[in-house]
Write a protein that holds these residues in place. Structure first.
Motif, short mmCIF file in Angstrom:
data_model
loop_
_atom_site.label_atom_id
_atom_site.label_comp_id
_atom_site.label_asym_id
_atom_site.label_seq_id
_atom_site.Cartn_x
_atom_site.Cartn_y
_atom_site.Cartn_z
N ILE A 47 0.89 -1.03 0.00
CA ILE A 47 -0.10 0.19 0.24
C ILE A 47 0.84 1.30 -0.13
N GLN A 48 0.74 2.31 -0.86
CA GLN A 48 1.26 3.47 -1.06
C GLN A 48 0.25 4.59 -0.84
N VAL A 49 0.83 5.52 -0.05
CA VAL A 49 -0.04 6.77 0.21
C VAL A 49 0.74 7.88 -0.43
N PHE A 50 0.36 8.66 -1.14
CA PHE A 50 0.68 10.07 -1.48
C PHE A 50 -0.16 11.24 -0.73
N PRO A 69 4.79 18.82 -6.56
CA PRO A 69 3.77 19.88 -6.70
C PRO A 69 3.45 20.14 -8.25
N THR A 70 4.07 19.48 -9.27
CA THR A 70 3.91 19.75 -10.66
C THR A 70 2.59 18.89 -11.10
N TRP A 71 2.05 18.00 -10.36
CA TRP A 71 1.26 17.11 -10.93
C TRP A 71 0.05 17.52 -11.08
N HIS A 78 -6.82 19.85 -9.85
CA HIS A 78 -6.20 18.88 -8.61
C HIS A 78 -6.65 17.36 -8.93
N PHE A 79 -7.51 17.12 -9.59
CA PHE A 79 -7.94 15.60 -10.00
C PHE A 79 -6.74 15.23 -11.02
N LYS A 82 -4.41 12.60 -9.55
CA LYS A 82 -4.73 11.30 -9.46
C LYS A 82 -4.08 10.24 -10.49
N HIS A 83 -4.20 10.80 -11.77
CA HIS A 83 -3.48 10.11 -12.71
C HIS A 83 -1.93 10.15 -12.80
N ALA A 84 -1.36 11.32 -12.36
CA ALA A 84 0.03 11.44 -12.31
C ALA A 84 0.57 10.38 -11.30
#
Length: 358
Positions: A47-50, A69-71, A78-79, A82-84
């Protein structure tokens, strides 16, 4: 597959902002672990949490990461993050599933991960074809048509879950490009991220759903957050204890309402109340029932708050504290609310007073 690619499947969470998102993520993670069929040492997934607040996860078997911060991209959407975030994991691992925080597991994560296969996009739910959707703003539809992307047969996706193999990570790269292109054209479209994912996958990947494995409470969020807050208050000190795991299973996917016969009786009795406030009283009583499940009982204030929002919308104006005091003094409401009436009275007057101060 490159030699450096790691084979252990990954569950991925993205949690940032106010504390409630972190608590949701913690609960979802514990629900995954509670449903896991394997002992901790034999678990077949990581499990990974950003997150922007890793201290919430200190007592959980997860790996935390800072959020790049570039994502959020050139338009600070902001959504897009998720993909990044999922793409960054798939650059290292063969298989990963990103799960929104407002979720909890109904079954073992191993079953979920088994549904992630090459040539397939796993999402939480598959919606109606785009051409049948009444929910997309007409302006957004016009912009999508303008850039040649509108296809009536495209199936919409609920991206509360996004599961892919690394071989198909190009779908995420495509969806990110689409978000960057379409965000300025359709800034009012809340579901742009989901639409771009569906557009990127259309004609390329098969779609799979997992509502039977994961409950995504995007609707009636206040009630489910109340349940999860009650669990967090009780177990945040030891989120993996036997009691905490057992209580996770008591947080069900049902909205707590009195049994139908009781609701029918209440409806008949409250017909004696003035029509203007009849529905308001009935909605308040949802929060006054003595539910056997402690987490259902925790939804009381959420029901009362929703009843207040609904009555003010119906009236087209805010209620005054004086009017609320008068309505709450109704003898029939006092009788039906029983021992909950003092708490109900104090809560709603407190809400109105705080609104007036603001």
């Amino acid at each position: 597959m490159p030699d450096a690619m790691k084979s252990t499947p990954q569950l991925v969470y993205l949690a940032f902002g106010t504390d409630i998102y972190q608590r949701e993520a913690v609960f979802s993670i514990v629900s995954a672990l509670a449903h896991s069929t394997a002992h901790t040492d034999a678990r077949q997934f990581d499990i990974q949490v950003f997150t922007d607040d890793p201290q919430f996860y200190a007592k959980l078997p997860v790996t935390t990461h800072v959020i790049d911060p570039t994502w959020d991209g050139p338009h600070h959407y902001h959504f897009r993050i998720k993909h990044a975030a999922l793409l960054s994991v798939l650059n290292e691992y063969e298989k990963a599933v990103l799960i929104d925080t407002d979720t909890f597991f109904r079954a073992s994560p191993d079953i979920l991960l088994a549904r992630v296969t090459g040539g397939r996009l796993l999402c939480n739910a598959i919606g109606a074809p785009l051409g049948e959707s009444p929910s997309l703003p007409s302006q957004s539809i016009a912009h999508i048509r303008q850039v040649g992307l509108l296809e009536a047969s495209l199936r919409q996706t609920n991206s509360g879950v996004i599961g892919l193999t690394t071989a198909d990570k190009g779908i995420l790269e495509h969806s990110i490009r689409l978000m960057d292109d379409l965000r300025p054209l359709a800034p009012e479209l809340y579901t742009l991220e989901e639409l771009c994912l569906a557009l990127a996958a259309h004609g390329t990947l098969q779609l799979g759903a997992c509502t039977d494995l994961i409950h995504h409470y995007w609707s009636r969020k206040a009630q489910f957050r109340a349940k999860i807050q009650a669990w967090h208050t009780k177990h945040h000190g030891e989120p993996l204890s036997t009691a905490a795991r057992a209580d996770v299973l008591l947080v069900n996917d049902r909205l707590p309402r009195p049994p139908q016969p009781y609701r029918g009786w209440q409806k008949a009795v409250t017909a004696l109340i003035a029509k203007e406030r009849r529905q308001f009283i009935r909605e308040l009583l949802y929060g006054c029932h003595d539910y056997s499940n402690e987490f259902d009982r925790a939804c009381a204030t959420a029901w009362w708050d929703k009843a207040l929002v609904n009555i003010e919308e119906r009236l087209g104006k805010p209620l005054s504290a004086e009017q609320m005091t008068l309505w709450l003094a109704d003898p029939l409401l006092k009788l039906l609310a029983g021992r909950h009436h003092p708490t109900l009275h104090a809560h709603l007057l407190g809400r109105l007073t705080s609104k007036q101060v603001v």
